[in-house]
Design an enzyme around this catalytic site. Structure first.
Site, PDB file in Angstrom:
ATOM      1  N   GLY A 191       6.106   4.005   9.382  1.00 58.54           N
ATOM      2  CA  GLY A 191       5.239   5.166   9.582  1.00 58.54           C
ATOM      3  C   GLY A 191       5.298   5.620  11.029  1.00 58.54           C
ATOM      4  O   GLY A 191       6.301   5.392  11.721  1.00 58.54           O
ATOM      5  N   SER A 192       4.224   6.224  11.482  1.00 61.76           N
ATOM      6  CA  SER A 192       4.233   6.824  12.819  1.00 61.76           C
ATOM      7  C   SER A 192       3.854   5.800  13.893  1.00 61.76           C
ATOM      8  O   SER A 192       3.166   4.810  13.629  1.00 61.76           O
ATOM      9  CB  SER A 192       3.248   7.991  12.863  1.00 61.76           C
ATOM     10  OG  SER A 192       1.931   7.499  12.727  1.00 61.76           O
ATOM     11  N   CYS A 216      13.210   9.751   9.156  1.00 60.45           N
ATOM     12  CA  CYS A 216      13.119   9.102  10.471  1.00 60.45           C
ATOM     13  C   CYS A 216      14.444   9.116  11.213  1.00 60.45           C
ATOM     14  O   CYS A 216      14.471   9.240  12.426  1.00 60.45           O
ATOM     15  CB  CYS A 216      12.624   7.682  10.294  1.00 60.45           C
ATOM     16  SG  CYS A 216      13.596   6.771   9.089  1.00 60.45           S
ATOM     17  N   GLU A 267       8.877  14.239  17.759  1.00 57.23           N
ATOM     18  CA  GLU A 267       9.315  14.288  16.372  1.00 57.23           C
ATOM     19  C   GLU A 267       8.609  15.467  15.673  1.00 57.23           C
ATOM     20  O   GLU A 267       7.383  15.527  15.655  1.00 57.23           O
ATOM     21  CB  GLU A 267       8.925  12.966  15.693  1.00 57.23           C
ATOM     22  CG  GLU A 267       9.633  12.714  14.397  1.00 57.23           C
ATOM     23  CD  GLU A 267       9.269  11.361  13.791  1.00 57.23           C
ATOM     24  OE1 GLU A 267       8.122  10.907  13.986  1.00 57.23           O
ATOM     25  OE2 GLU A 267      10.127  10.778  13.113  1.00 57.23           O
ATOM     26  N   LYS A 314       0.858  -1.179   0.000  1.00 58.90           N
ATOM     27  CA  LYS A 314       0.000   0.000   0.000  1.00 58.90           C
ATOM     28  C   LYS A 314       0.898   1.233   0.000  1.00 58.90           C
ATOM     29  O   LYS A 314       1.530   1.554   0.996  1.00 58.90           O
ATOM     30  CB  LYS A 314      -0.912   0.044   1.234  1.00 58.90           C
ATOM     31  CG  LYS A 314      -1.988   1.129   1.078  1.00 58.90           C
ATOM     32  CD  LYS A 314      -2.696   1.473   2.337  1.00 58.90           C
ATOM     33  CE  LYS A 314      -2.011   2.526   3.152  1.00 58.90           C
ATOM     34  NZ  LYS A 314      -1.768   3.814   2.468  1.00 58.90           N
ATOM     35  N   GLU A 367       9.045  -0.050  11.478  1.00 55.58           N
ATOM     36  CA  GLU A 367      10.070   0.995  11.353  1.00 55.58           C
ATOM     37  C   GLU A 367       9.360   2.307  11.624  1.00 55.58           C
ATOM     38  O   GLU A 367       8.588   2.776  10.789  1.00 55.58           O
ATOM     39  CB  GLU A 367      10.654   1.017   9.929  1.00 55.58           C
ATOM     40  CG  GLU A 367      11.329  -0.248   9.481  1.00 55.58           C
ATOM     41  CD  GLU A 367      12.692  -0.448  10.109  1.00 55.58           C
ATOM     42  OE1 GLU A 367      13.216   0.494  10.728  1.00 55.58           O
ATOM     43  OE2 GLU A 367      13.210  -1.568  10.001  1.00 55.58           O
TER      44      GLU A 367
HETATM   45  P1  NAD Z   1       1.456   7.642   9.211  1.00 52.43           P
HETATM   46  O1  NAD Z   1       1.541   6.689  10.343  1.00 52.43           O
HETATM   47  O2  NAD Z   1       0.586   8.833   9.382  1.00 52.43           O
HETATM   48  O3  NAD Z   1       0.946   6.924   7.889  1.00 52.43           O
HETATM   49  C1  NAD Z   1       1.638   5.864   7.313  1.00 52.43           C
HETATM   50  C2  NAD Z   1       0.719   5.047   6.460  1.00 52.43           C
HETATM   51  O4  NAD Z   1      -0.209   4.377   7.297  1.00 52.43           O
HETATM   52  C3  NAD Z   1      -0.100   5.780   5.402  1.00 52.43           C
HETATM   53  O5  NAD Z   1       0.039   5.062   4.192  1.00 52.43           O
HETATM   54  C4  NAD Z   1      -1.536   5.671   5.906  1.00 52.43           C
HETATM   55  O6  NAD Z   1      -2.481   5.570   4.857  1.00 52.43           O
HETATM   56  C5  NAD Z   1      -1.501   4.388   6.696  1.00 52.43           C
HETATM   57  N1  NAD Z   1      -2.493   4.292   7.762  1.00 52.43           N
HETATM   58  C6  NAD Z   1      -3.095   5.287   8.439  1.00 52.43           C
HETATM   59  N2  NAD Z   1      -3.945   4.766   9.367  1.00 52.43           N
HETATM   60  C7  NAD Z   1      -3.851   3.428   9.267  1.00 52.43           C
HETATM   61  C8  NAD Z   1      -4.462   2.342   9.976  1.00 52.43           C
HETATM   62  N3  NAD Z   1      -5.342   2.535  10.963  1.00 52.43           N
HETATM   63  N4  NAD Z   1      -4.113   1.079   9.640  1.00 52.43           N
HETATM   64  C9  NAD Z   1      -3.206   0.853   8.670  1.00 52.43           C
HETATM   65  N5  NAD Z   1      -2.617   1.840   7.949  1.00 52.43           N
HETATM   66  C10 NAD Z   1      -2.935   3.121   8.253  1.00 52.43           C
HETATM   67  O7  NAD Z   1       2.945   8.061   8.963  1.00 52.43           O
HETATM   68  P2  NAD Z   1       3.464   9.133   7.955  1.00 52.43           P
HETATM   69  O8  NAD Z   1       3.114  10.482   8.463  1.00 52.43           O
HETATM   70  O9  NAD Z   1       3.053   8.778   6.583  1.00 52.43           O
HETATM   71  O10 NAD Z   1       5.048   8.914   8.066  1.00 52.43           O
HETATM   72  C11 NAD Z   1       5.813   9.643   8.951  1.00 52.43           C
HETATM   73  C12 NAD Z   1       6.291   8.755  10.074  1.00 52.43           C
HETATM   74  O11 NAD Z   1       6.980   7.627   9.533  1.00 52.43           O
HETATM   75  C13 NAD Z   1       7.287   9.476  10.945  1.00 52.43           C
HETATM   76  O12 NAD Z   1       7.053   9.155  12.289  1.00 52.43           O
HETATM   77  C14 NAD Z   1       8.612   8.895  10.486  1.00 52.43           C
HETATM   78  O13 NAD Z   1       9.645   8.985  11.419  1.00 52.43           O
HETATM   79  C15 NAD Z   1       8.245   7.493  10.164  1.00 52.43           C
HETATM   80  N6  NAD Z   1       9.225   6.877   9.258  1.00 52.43           N
HETATM   81  C16 NAD Z   1      10.032   5.900   9.736  1.00 52.43           C
HETATM   82  C17 NAD Z   1      11.003   5.335   8.918  1.00 52.43           C
HETATM   83  C18 NAD Z   1      11.913   4.248   9.430  1.00 52.43           C
HETATM   84  O14 NAD Z   1      12.543   3.570   8.625  1.00 52.43           O
HETATM   85  N7  NAD Z   1      12.042   4.042  10.716  1.00 52.43           N
HETATM   86  C19 NAD Z   1      11.121   5.762   7.595  1.00 52.43           C
HETATM   87  C20 NAD Z   1      10.283   6.761   7.142  1.00 52.43           C
HETATM   88  C21 NAD Z   1       9.319   7.301   7.985  1.00 52.43           C
END
Ligand code: NAD
Length: 486
Positions: free
Chosen positions: A234-235, A290, A390, A182, A256
């Site tokens: 993601g977050s 991140c 963050e 996705k 991650e």
């Molecule tokens: P996010 O958590 O808001 O969204 C990530 C994804 O999750 C999106 O595709 C969204 O559609 C999906 N999503 C939202 N709600 C969901 C649910 N209930 N169930 C399943 N999927 C759902 O994160 P973001 O704002 O897109 O990304 C930023 C975050 O990602 C920051 O915290 C950043 O540090 C982290 N990040 C980590 C790494 C790593 O390798 N550690 C790399 C890049 C980003």
């Protein structure tokens, strides 16, 4: 400004399920906005539950064939895909700029880094086996067989989708799993183009399925009963929802997540070498990374000198059109991010932080985009919001420390544990600090990216599990033990 001409490169936004493309889907449509201008680039169909079902079914149908394909054939397909990635590098870089307005000077490396990860992992595809184990008391032959999980659900982030596809799909596919990806709704285009390249490379239909979608699609995918493992980048907030969903079926999850990584600069640091990377934490990807070192912890003896250097460096940064090679920093991803970041900037003074530079949106020709000036705060108390949360934007928090123990304690004093950086010329101190930092990855005296061969991942609320190296392959394999009486 801004090369809207590049819009001609946009791929077919249809979902890729097996060898079918779906131009319409039950999750509605998403209007993608180009962050540098605030203008729409087009709309993409979003997967709903029905399409998630179809994609998981396609991945399930392809799983036995892909898992049993001889390792050399999986290896060769991954290598062919890596070559296509490089051939398409220019287009993919330009799509990445449209996706999230990352500066082209950084975006252009993404396809090559991803290709390197596919190549590295292709090298494992033909080396997956197991081990012979001694057992007792009966005479027996005991061995393990490393097997793929089956269908892996992958949710990639918007801040580096091409890069993430390499890091995650490299090991997932090399290990013999099929996948439903996705892509992020905020940055869908480059990943959709990668879907076309997988088919062009000759991957059997269904091995890689790509279904753009929003939170509802993510929730449907991670709750799906026929998914065998989940990778999420993601977050932490979204990770909690995913874990709750996965718990219902006990689906294993690899995470991650975010970070608030510290860079420790000691009195004996090579300040000239450090200066070249001093603002990397806020400049790279406009601070939306991140592992970015977004906290600078500086020892007292050089604190004032470092502050002076930071001010000088920040003032000459080229911020603007991300398609211009001279630009080092583009905008942040959307209006929501601007509101969040400017809110934190506005509150920072109340805890005693001193604004050195930036702290405002950029106007003039950039006024319609989501541009924020590189922002540096000095004297940030270790427990301040800016030092604990963050920001995911171009905002650096600088804090003074006296002793090594104090610096390390401040570095470790957040809920995160992703990356740590250290600048010192004292070899013993470098090793001591590396051991003391409660993070997954440490860089000493410089940063040149994450090699495909090393384990990468976080501790605590930065996630768990590892990508990269043999650890990444193991993450997506499980050993089966076989005991035979002799
Ligand atoms: P996010 O958590 O808001 O969204 C990530 C994804 O999750 C999106 O595709 C969204 O559609 C999906 N999503 C939202 N709600 C969901 C649910 N209930 N169930 C399943 N999927 C759902 O994160 P973001 O704002 O897109 O990304 C930023 C975050 O990602 C920051 O915290 C950043 O540090 C982290 N990040 C980590 C790494 C790593 O390798 N550690 C790399 C890049 C980003």
């Amino acid at each position: 400004m801004i090369a809207e001409a590049a819009l001609g490169l946009l791929p077919d936004p249809s979902l890729l399920i097996g060898d079918r493309r779906l131009a319409e889907a039950s999750g509605g449509r998403y209007e993608h906005i180009y962050a540098a201008t605030g203008r729409p680039t087009g709309t993409i169909p979003l997967a709903g539950e029905a399409e998630i079902d179809l994609a998981v079914a396609a991945a399930r149908a392809a799983a036995p064939g892909w898992a049993s394909l001889p390792g050399d054939q999986r290896r060769n397909l991954l290598l062919r895909f890596a070559s296509l990635l490089e051939q398409e590098a220019d287009t993919l870089a330009r799509l990445s700029v449209i996706d999230n307005s990352i500066a082209i000077g950084i975006a252009k490396y993404g396809p090559y880094v991803a290709a390197d990860s596919f190549r590295y992992n292709a090298g494992w595809a033909d080396k997956i086996g197991g081990e012979v184990i001694s057992t007792w008391p009966a005479a027996a032959l005991d061995y393990t067989h490393d097997e793929p999980y089956g269908v892996v659900a992958v949710i990639v982030p918007w801040n580096g989708p091409v890069y993430a596809m390499g890091m995650v799909l490299g090991p997932v596919l090399a290990a013999g799993n099929t996948v439903v990806v996705k892509p992020p709704e905020l940055a869908p285009y480059a990943v959709l183009r990668l879907g076309e390249l997988f088919l062009q490379a000759g991957f059997p239909p269904g091995v890689v399925n790509i279904v753009p979608g929003g939170p509802a699609a993510g929730a449907a995918l991670t709750a799906h009963p026929d998914v065998d493992k989940i990778h999420f980048t993601g977050s932490g907030h979204t990770a909690q929802h995913i874990l709750a969903n996965a718990a219902k079926r006990m689906t294993p999850v690899q995470l991650e997540l975010g970070g608030k990584s510290a860079s420790l600069v000691f009195d004996d640091a090579d300040l000239d070498a450090f200066s070249g990377q001093a603002l990397a934490g806020i400049v790279n990807n406009s601070g939306q990374g991140c592992i970015n070192p977004t906290r600078l912890l500086v020892q007292s003896g050089i604190y004032d000198a470092v502050i002076e250097r930071l001010r000088g460096i920040a003032d000459v940064l080229t911020v603007g059109d991300p398609t211009d090679e001279a630009t080092v920093m583009g905008p942040v991803v959307d209006q929501r991010a601007v509101t969040r970041i400017m809110g934190m900037v506005g509150r920072a003074g109340a805890c005693g932080a001193r604004l050195l530079t930036g702290g405002h949106r950029l106007g003039g020709a950039l006024a319609d985009g989501y541009f924020i000036a590189p922002t540096v705060f000095a004297d940030v108390p270790p427990d301040a919001e800016l030092a604990q949360t963050e920001v995911f934007g171009p905002v650096l928090a600088v804090t003074r420390f006296d002793t090594e123990e104090q610096g390390v304690a401040i570095a470790n004093g957040t809920v995160f544990g992703l990356a740590g950086y250290c600048w010192t010329q004292d070899l013993k101190r470098a090793h001591r600090v590396a051991r003391s930092l409660t993070v997954g990855n440490v860089w000493i005296n410089g940063f040149t990216g994450i090699p495909a061969s090393v384990p990468f991942g976080g501790n605590r609320q930065s996630g768990y599990g590892r990508l990269g190296g043999i650890h990444g392959i193991r993450e997506f394999l499980r050993p089966k033990n076989v005991w035979i009486a002799l």
